[in-house]
Design a protein around this motif. Structure first.
Motif, PDB file in Angstrom:
ATOM      1  N   LEU A   1       0.828  -1.209   0.000  1.00 56.60           N
ATOM      2  CA  LEU A   1       0.000   0.000   0.000  1.00 56.60           C
ATOM      3  C   LEU A   1       0.860   1.256   0.000  1.00 56.60           C
ATOM      4  N   SER A   2       1.945   1.221   0.742  1.00 58.88           N
ATOM      5  CA  SER A   2       2.854   2.354   0.794  1.00 58.88           C
ATOM      6  C   SER A   2       3.406   2.664  -0.599  1.00 58.88           C
ATOM      7  N   GLU A   3       3.787   1.621  -1.307  1.00 60.65           N
ATOM      8  CA  GLU A   3       4.293   1.792  -2.667  1.00 60.65           C
ATOM      9  C   GLU A   3       3.200   2.310  -3.597  1.00 60.65           C
ATOM     10  N   GLN A   4       1.974   1.821  -3.436  1.00 60.64           N
ATOM     11  CA  GLN A   4       0.859   2.279  -4.264  1.00 60.64           C
ATOM     12  C   GLN A   4       0.567   3.756  -4.028  1.00 60.64           C
ATOM     13  N   VAL A   5       0.664   4.192  -2.775  1.00 61.43           N
ATOM     14  CA  VAL A   5       0.445   5.602  -2.450  1.00 61.43           C
ATOM     15  C   VAL A   5       1.504   6.466  -3.140  1.00 61.43           C
ATOM     16  N   GLU A   6       2.761   6.033  -3.062  1.00 64.53           N
ATOM     17  CA  GLU A   6       3.840   6.796  -3.695  1.00 64.53           C
ATOM     18  C   GLU A   6       3.626   6.922  -5.195  1.00 64.53           C
ATOM     19  N   VAL A   7       3.278   5.820  -5.842  1.00 63.40           N
ATOM     20  CA  VAL A   7       3.042   5.839  -7.289  1.00 63.40           C
ATOM     21  C   VAL A   7       1.860   6.744  -7.621  1.00 63.40           C
ATOM     22  N   ALA A   8       0.795   6.633  -6.860  1.00 66.98           N
ATOM     23  CA  ALA A   8      -0.402   7.432  -7.112  1.00 66.98           C
ATOM     24  C   ALA A   8      -0.126   8.921  -6.927  1.00 66.98           C
TER      25      ALA A   8
ATOM     26  N   PRO B   1       0.210  12.050 -12.531  1.00 68.00           N
ATOM     27  CA  PRO B   1      -0.695  13.186 -12.752  1.00 68.00           C
ATOM     28  C   PRO B   1      -2.119  12.675 -12.984  1.00 68.00           C
ATOM     29  N   GLY B   2      -3.053  13.395 -12.459  1.00 64.12           N
ATOM     30  CA  GLY B   2      -4.452  13.036 -12.676  1.00 64.12           C
ATOM     31  C   GLY B   2      -4.992  11.982 -11.737  1.00 64.12           C
ATOM     32  N   THR B   3      -4.202  11.544 -10.768  1.00 65.66           N
ATOM     33  CA  THR B   3      -4.711  10.575  -9.800  1.00 65.66           C
ATOM     34  C   THR B   3      -5.665  11.297  -8.852  1.00 65.66           C
ATOM     35  N   ASP B   4      -6.807  10.702  -8.662  1.00 65.28           N
ATOM     36  CA  ASP B   4      -7.846  11.281  -7.819  1.00 65.28           C
ATOM     37  C   ASP B   4      -7.378  11.341  -6.361  1.00 65.28           C
ATOM     38  N   ASP B   5      -7.528  12.515  -5.746  1.00 67.56           N
ATOM     39  CA  ASP B   5      -7.150  12.674  -4.338  1.00 67.56           C
ATOM     40  C   ASP B   5      -7.931  11.729  -3.439  1.00 67.56           C
ATOM     41  N   LEU B   6      -9.163  11.433  -3.825  1.00 73.99           N
ATOM     42  CA  LEU B   6      -9.993  10.522  -3.041  1.00 73.99           C
ATOM     43  C   LEU B   6      -9.390   9.108  -3.049  1.00 73.99           C
ATOM     44  N   GLU B   7      -8.850   8.703  -4.183  1.00 72.32           N
ATOM     45  CA  GLU B   7      -8.208   7.384  -4.290  1.00 72.32           C
ATOM     46  C   GLU B   7      -6.976   7.322  -3.387  1.00 72.32           C
ATOM     47  N   ILE B   8      -6.167   8.373  -3.417  1.00 68.44           N
ATOM     48  CA  ILE B   8      -4.971   8.433  -2.571  1.00 68.44           C
ATOM     49  C   ILE B   8      -5.378   8.407  -1.098  1.00 68.44           C
ATOM     50  N   SER B   9      -6.401   9.155  -0.768  1.00 70.52           N
ATOM     51  CA  SER B   9      -6.887   9.202   0.605  1.00 70.52           C
ATOM     52  C   SER B   9      -7.349   7.822   1.075  1.00 70.52           C
ATOM     53  N   GLU B  10      -8.041   7.104   0.213  1.00 64.92           N
ATOM     54  CA  GLU B  10      -8.528   5.763   0.570  1.00 64.92           C
ATOM     55  C   GLU B  10      -7.357   4.805   0.786  1.00 64.92           C
ATOM     56  N   LEU B  11      -6.339   4.883  -0.065  1.00 64.76           N
ATOM     57  CA  LEU B  11      -5.153   4.043   0.111  1.00 64.76           C
ATOM     58  C   LEU B  11      -4.477   4.340   1.446  1.00 64.76           C
ATOM     59  N   LYS B  12      -4.395   5.617   1.784  1.00 63.95           N
ATOM     60  CA  LYS B  12      -3.761   6.002   3.052  1.00 63.95           C
ATOM     61  C   LYS B  12      -4.566   5.494   4.245  1.00 63.95           C
ATOM     62  N   LYS B  13      -5.889   5.532   4.131  1.00 65.93           N
ATOM     63  CA  LYS B  13      -6.733   5.023   5.214  1.00 65.93           C
ATOM     64  C   LYS B  13      -6.538   3.525   5.399  1.00 65.93           C
ATOM     65  N   GLN B  14      -6.457   2.796   4.285  1.00 70.65           N
ATOM     66  CA  GLN B  14      -6.222   1.350   4.362  1.00 70.65           C
ATOM     67  C   GLN B  14      -4.875   1.068   5.014  1.00 70.65           C
TER      68      GLN B  14
END
Length: 56
Positions: A17-24, A28-41
């Motif tokens: 998940l940490s790696e996915q957050v960094e990539v996201a 460019p264009g990655t939804d902030d909501l998606e990043i936020s959800e990854l961080k919550k997980q």
């Protein structure tokens, strides 16, 4: 599954998940909501790892 192997599995998932957050965050264009959800997980996993480590 033993407790220690379960904790190790959670740590692996946390790292992924940490790696996915960094990539996201770099993409460019990655939804902030998606990043936020990854961080919550990631945070939920971290809390679970800490809880299980204290119980052990």
């Amino acid at each position: 599954m033993s407790l220690s192997s379960h904790v190790e599995e959670l740590k692996k998932k946390h790292q992924i998940l940490s790696e996915q957050v960094e990539v996201a965050q770099r993409a460019p264009g990655t939804d902030d909501l998606e990043i936020s959800e990854l961080k919550k997980q990631k945070l939920r996993l971290k809390e679970e790892i800490e809880r299980l480590s204290v119980d052990a």
